[in-house]
Design a protein around this motif. Structure first.
Motif, PDB file in Angstrom:
ATOM      1  N   LYS A  33      36.799-143.346  63.016  1.00  0.00           N
ATOM      2  CA  LYS A  33      35.845-142.630  63.860  1.00  0.00           C
ATOM      3  C   LYS A  33      34.667-142.209  62.993  1.00  0.00           C
ATOM      4  CE  LYS A  33      39.147-140.927  67.230  1.00  0.00           C
ATOM      5  NZ  LYS A  33      39.755-139.720  67.815  1.00  0.00           N
ATOM      6  N   SER A  34      33.483-142.329  63.556  1.00  0.00           N
ATOM      7  CA  SER A  34      32.264-141.950  62.841  1.00  0.00           C
ATOM      8  C   SER A  34      32.095-140.435  62.866  1.00  0.00           C
ATOM      9  CB  SER A  34      31.051-142.613  63.484  1.00  0.00           C
ATOM     10  OG  SER A  34      30.803-142.021  64.759  1.00  0.00           O
ATOM     11  N   LYS A  39      40.748-148.351  62.438  1.00  0.00           N
ATOM     12  CA  LYS A  39      39.531-148.096  63.207  1.00  0.00           C
ATOM     13  C   LYS A  39      39.121-146.668  62.872  1.00  0.00           C
ATOM     14  CE  LYS A  39      37.516-147.481  67.745  1.00  0.00           C
ATOM     15  NZ  LYS A  39      36.842-146.264  67.352  1.00  0.00           N
ATOM     16  N   HIS A  98      40.454-143.208  55.554  1.00  0.00           N
ATOM     17  CA  HIS A  98      39.094-143.100  56.092  1.00  0.00           C
ATOM     18  C   HIS A  98      38.101-143.059  54.931  1.00  0.00           C
ATOM     19  CE1 HIS A  98      35.640-141.947  58.413  1.00  0.00           C
ATOM     20  NE2 HIS A  98      36.353-141.930  59.538  1.00  0.00           N
ATOM     21  N   GLU A 130      33.861-134.747  69.368  1.00  0.00           N
ATOM     22  CA  GLU A 130      35.229-134.294  69.628  1.00  0.00           C
ATOM     23  C   GLU A 130      35.418-132.833  69.226  1.00  0.00           C
ATOM     24  OE1 GLU A 130      38.155-137.019  68.108  1.00  0.00           O
ATOM     25  OE2 GLU A 130      37.258-138.702  69.192  1.00  0.00           O
ATOM     26  N   ILE A 178      41.165-138.749  63.144  1.00  0.00           N
ATOM     27  CA  ILE A 178      39.961-139.368  62.595  1.00  0.00           C
ATOM     28  C   ILE A 178      40.070-140.881  62.399  1.00  0.00           C
ATOM     29  CG2 ILE A 178      39.301-137.206  61.475  1.00  0.00           C
ATOM     30  CD1 ILE A 178      40.073-138.518  58.769  1.00  0.00           C
ATOM     31  N   GLU A 206      31.066-139.347  66.308  1.00  0.00           N
ATOM     32  CA  GLU A 206      32.193-139.229  67.236  1.00  0.00           C
ATOM     33  C   GLU A 206      32.993-137.960  66.975  1.00  0.00           C
ATOM     34  OE1 GLU A 206      34.098-143.440  68.240  1.00  0.00           O
ATOM     35  OE2 GLU A 206      33.612-143.242  66.090  1.00  0.00           O
ATOM     36  N   LEU A 207      33.223-137.661  65.696  1.00  0.00           N
ATOM     37  CA  LEU A 207      34.012-136.476  65.344  1.00  0.00           C
ATOM     38  C   LEU A 207      33.284-135.197  65.720  1.00  0.00           C
ATOM     39  CD1 LEU A 207      35.453-137.720  61.957  1.00  0.00           C
ATOM     40  CD2 LEU A 207      36.635-137.561  64.163  1.00  0.00           C
TER      41      LEU A 207
END
Length: 158
Positions: free
Chosen positions: A39-40, A37, A70, A47, A18, A43-44
């Motif tokens: 992940k939004s 960085k 995060h 994935e 993540i 995006e998750l």
């Protein structure tokens, strides 16, 4: 040839990365970038859809980098647990793992915290500290909040 009981689509576990970035330095780590960085959630979700097409997962481990950095960790845990019906584990170096974080993770639906605390790490909470004592402390925090604590180490040939 030995065949494991889990293979192909029936493998019940996956790891979801993540975040890139970490507050710890490990000799063996591929995640050398200290700037995070994140992940939004979009995006998750993409994935996880890829993972679900490949495997019939029932458990997932949140990893990175350092997932506790995060800013939406609890929201991600809640989505995976409540909306996706998955058992959620978090793999962390434990630096930011305290009573407040443990309780927030438990309330969001996390069930297990795997701690990566080992010799050779450059971390602010280990200077002059007893590594086994630090492991017991962080594991005790997890246990006190209803999270199953586990340890993970990287094996090195010195």
């Amino acid at each position: 040839m030995m065949r494991l009981p889990w293979h192909g689509r029936c493998a019940p576990h996956a790891i979801l990365d993540i975040i890139r970035g970490c507050n710890c330095r490990c000799r063996h780590c591929y995640n050398a970038n200290r700037s995070a960085k994140f992940k939004s959630l979009v995006e998750l979700k993409e994935e996880l859809a890829v993972i679900r097409r490949a495997r019939n997962v029932t458990t997932i481990t949140l990893s990175g980098g350092e997932p506790l950095l995060h800013p939406e960790l609890e929201r991600i845990v809640s989505w995976l647990h409540c909306d996706e019906g998955l058992t959620v584990c978090t793999l962390t170096n434990g630096i930011a793992f305290d009573d407040a974080k443990a309780e927030a993770l438990r309330r969001a639906g996390c069930e297990m915290v795997t701690l990566h605390i080992q010799e050779g790490q450059l971390r602010p909470d280990l200077e002059g500290a007893d590594i086994d004592g630090l492991r017991r402390e962080k594991g005790g925090i997890a246990w006190a909040h209803g999270l199953f604590p586990a340890l993970i180490s990287t094996i090195e040939d010195h």
